[in-house]
Scaffold this motif. Sequence first.
Motif, short mmCIF file in Angstrom:
data_model
loop_
_atom_site.label_atom_id
_atom_site.label_comp_id
_atom_site.label_asym_id
_atom_site.label_seq_id
_atom_site.Cartn_x
_atom_site.Cartn_y
_atom_site.Cartn_z
N GLU A 195 8.65 -32.45 19.52
CA GLU A 195 9.93 -32.04 20.06
C GLU A 195 9.71 -31.17 21.29
N GLU A 196 10.76 -31.01 22.09
CA GLU A 196 10.63 -30.22 23.32
C GLU A 196 10.26 -28.78 23.03
N ARG A 206 2.63 -33.35 24.86
CA ARG A 206 3.83 -34.07 25.29
C ARG A 206 3.94 -34.06 26.82
N ASN A 225 10.97 -38.30 18.78
CA ASN A 225 11.01 -36.84 18.63
C ASN A 225 11.12 -36.45 17.15
#
Length: 350
Positions: A195-196, A206, A225
């Motif tokens: 995930e971010e 990422r 994600n």
Amino acid sequence: MTKRVKIAEIAHRCGVSVSTVSLVLNNRPGVAQKTRERVLAVAAELGYPINSFSPKDRESPLSTLRMLVKLDPDLAPQANPFYSKVILGIEEACRHKGINLLFASLPVDENNQPLEISSQWLSGNPDGLLLVGVFVNAAFMELLAQYTGPVVLVDSYAVREEFDAVLSDNFRAAYQAVEFLLNCGHQHIGLIGGEERCYPSLRDRRNGYLRALKEHGISHTYIANFNISRSRGYDETIALLKAHPQISALFCLNDEVANAAVRAAQSLGRRVPEDLSVVGYDDTYIATHTHPTLTTLHVDTLAMGRAAVELVELRRQYPDAARMTLLIHPFLVERESVTTITMHKEMIKP
């Protein structure tokens, strides 16, 4: 009962940042002498306990280390395929140097932040602390401000950059993995996991994926994600491949996720590597027990552990030296999960 003074109070009284106060209280460089004296005076006035690190301390041999290792809800540190080797490297270095190693597990949440903070971790005043696989949040920083010995982060990160660290070069390694797939003719490359706002090491992987595609002129990205502490990505891989059948290769954030991705692809009738290439990360035992065996990024986790002990010794001898970060550079290990494709196989439009 006397109220415990927090370093935030000292910072407020002095008109400086909490980070500056922490540097002063831990006798670390980077603070002007007048500011240092002001902080120490206010700390003493408020009754904050101040310990000193004397020249005699730096000359004495390192005798005791405390190692705090993250404890996932469902996996003991020694069973973790990545951290078990880091721990082994630390134990090996301590054994060779005659250092007494104290072990403690540290329960963490899905983002590796401590679920509990205990002053017992500092009991016995060990000569150094090794923090393995944990994110040091503000509450943990507050506790560490009471400790004047060396602190080294091992695949760990903190809200403020105050400690020496041994890290894997996650960004560059991920870039290398994606570039390898591009050189093998793949244009539609998916990312499985991350995930971010995930743990910094995974976020760097990422970002390495995204940068490699961008710098090679690839505008389309395909990302599943999810937090890899909650899922290994089997269902997420199936969903991504169904939504984007043009994907010919996957970069996975670790070997466990890659293993799940291989099984997911095979459940859809896609052969690995003939129909789908897969690259993992870490080169744990899982890589050689996946069918086909995984092409992956090898991280010298034993070296990470050994280097952490050396860094504690170096900081103890030279407490005023600049903060140091040692990067371990992973390298690609080619096995059976990647194939080179010809351009006509990649003509499927997204």
